[in-house]
Design a protein around this motif. Structure first.
Motif, mmCIF file in Angstrom:
data_model
loop_
_atom_site.group_PDB
_atom_site.id
_atom_site.type_symbol
_atom_site.label_atom_id
_atom_site.label_comp_id
_atom_site.label_asym_id
_atom_site.label_seq_id
_atom_site.Cartn_x
_atom_site.Cartn_y
_atom_site.Cartn_z
ATOM 1 N N GLN A 81 41.893 34.305 51.618
ATOM 2 C CA GLN A 81 42.800 34.595 50.563
ATOM 3 C C GLN A 81 41.803 33.743 49.293
ATOM 4 O O GLN A 81 41.968 35.209 48.432
ATOM 5 C CB GLN A 81 44.018 34.104 50.594
ATOM 6 C CG GLN A 81 45.132 34.273 49.348
ATOM 7 C CD GLN A 81 45.147 36.015 49.770
ATOM 8 O OE1 GLN A 81 44.679 36.993 51.155
ATOM 9 N NE2 GLN A 81 45.460 36.742 48.892
ATOM 10 N N ILE A 84 39.710 36.455 48.685
ATOM 11 C CA ILE A 84 40.297 37.833 48.032
ATOM 12 C C ILE A 84 40.143 37.877 46.211
ATOM 13 O O ILE A 84 40.531 38.864 45.557
ATOM 14 C CB ILE A 84 41.422 38.343 49.231
ATOM 15 C CG1 ILE A 84 40.819 38.739 50.264
ATOM 16 C CG2 ILE A 84 42.344 39.237 48.177
ATOM 17 C CD1 ILE A 84 41.591 39.133 51.180
ATOM 18 N N GLN A 87 37.595 37.357 44.565
ATOM 19 C CA GLN A 87 37.584 39.207 44.220
ATOM 20 C C GLN A 87 37.899 40.340 43.359
ATOM 21 O O GLN A 87 37.362 40.905 42.123
ATOM 22 C CB GLN A 87 36.824 40.079 45.143
ATOM 23 C CG GLN A 87 36.325 41.236 45.519
ATOM 24 C CD GLN A 87 36.658 41.763 46.784
ATOM 25 O OE1 GLN A 87 37.814 41.836 47.954
ATOM 26 N NE2 GLN A 87 35.253 43.134 47.149
ATOM 27 N N LEU A 120 33.756 40.254 52.990
ATOM 28 C CA LEU A 120 34.980 40.130 53.592
ATOM 29 C C LEU A 120 35.996 41.384 54.422
ATOM 30 O O LEU A 120 36.853 40.894 55.114
ATOM 31 C CB LEU A 120 36.325 40.899 52.414
ATOM 32 C CG LEU A 120 35.974 39.315 50.863
ATOM 33 C CD1 LEU A 120 36.969 39.158 49.633
ATOM 34 C CD2 LEU A 120 36.939 38.034 51.833
#
Length: 188
Positions: A81, A84, A87, A120
């Protein structure tokens, strides 16, 4: 035709030709000067825009790198996470500021963008391996160095130079030993 008239016409034509050549040279010189000023203005403006945008990306990279460096062996504390979320912010920075990058740094930044999508996509719900976290950290450290280089951090002389004493050199050497252990840990 009388020679005086011929001499007057020829000298008038030579004067006109010389004046024209001087005027053309002056116009060309003035044009080159204006182009140089425009280029300098553009360069200054581009540098100022980079100075606004690059620290934001550098901070994003630096923050995640610290999480990785402190938690790479305790994988439970840093999870997918985190990457993420990173990103999301990274993609936003690319959308707003990537056009300011030099070609080499742009290749690295966009390559990392694609790498994040790939990594990912591969890991789905599971956490990244220690090796993957190390690779993420090393890529980000390289991007950070490129950003600093584009801003001239490495080549620009400081206004003042600190004159270090022997105790400062000893302290730097102790810190470098610690730094070497960290770099070795991350194969960097």
């Amino acid at each position: 035709m009388r020679p005086e008239l011929l001499i007057a016409i020829v000298s008038g034509l030579l004067t006109l030709l010389a004046s024209s050549l001087v005027a053309i040279y002056q116009a060309r010189t003035e044009f080159q000067k204006m182009l140089k000023q425009l280029e300098q203005k553009y360069t200054t403006s581009l540098f100022e825009k980079r100075l606004e945008a690059y620290p934001l990306l550098y901070q994003l990279l630096h923050t995640l790198n610290h999480e990785i460096e402190y938690n790479v062996h305790n994988q439970g504390e840093i999870d997918r996470q985190n990457l993420i979320e990173f990103q999301h912010h990274y993609d936003h920075w690319i959308a707003t500021s990537a056009f300011l990058l030099t070609p080499t740094t742009a290749e690295l930044v966009w390559g990392y963008h694609n790498y994040l999508i790939d990594i990912l996509g591969q890991t789905s719900e599971q956490s990244l391996s220690e090796k993957q976290w190390i690779e993420v950290r090393n890529i980000q450290a390289t991007i950070g160095k490129c950003l600093r280089a584009e801003l001239g951090v490495y080549d620009t002389r400081a206004a003042g130079i600190f004159k270090s004493e022997p105790y400062v050199h000893a302290m730097i050497e102790r810190l470098n030993q610690s730094s070497r252990r960290i770099r070795n840990r991350f194969d960097y």
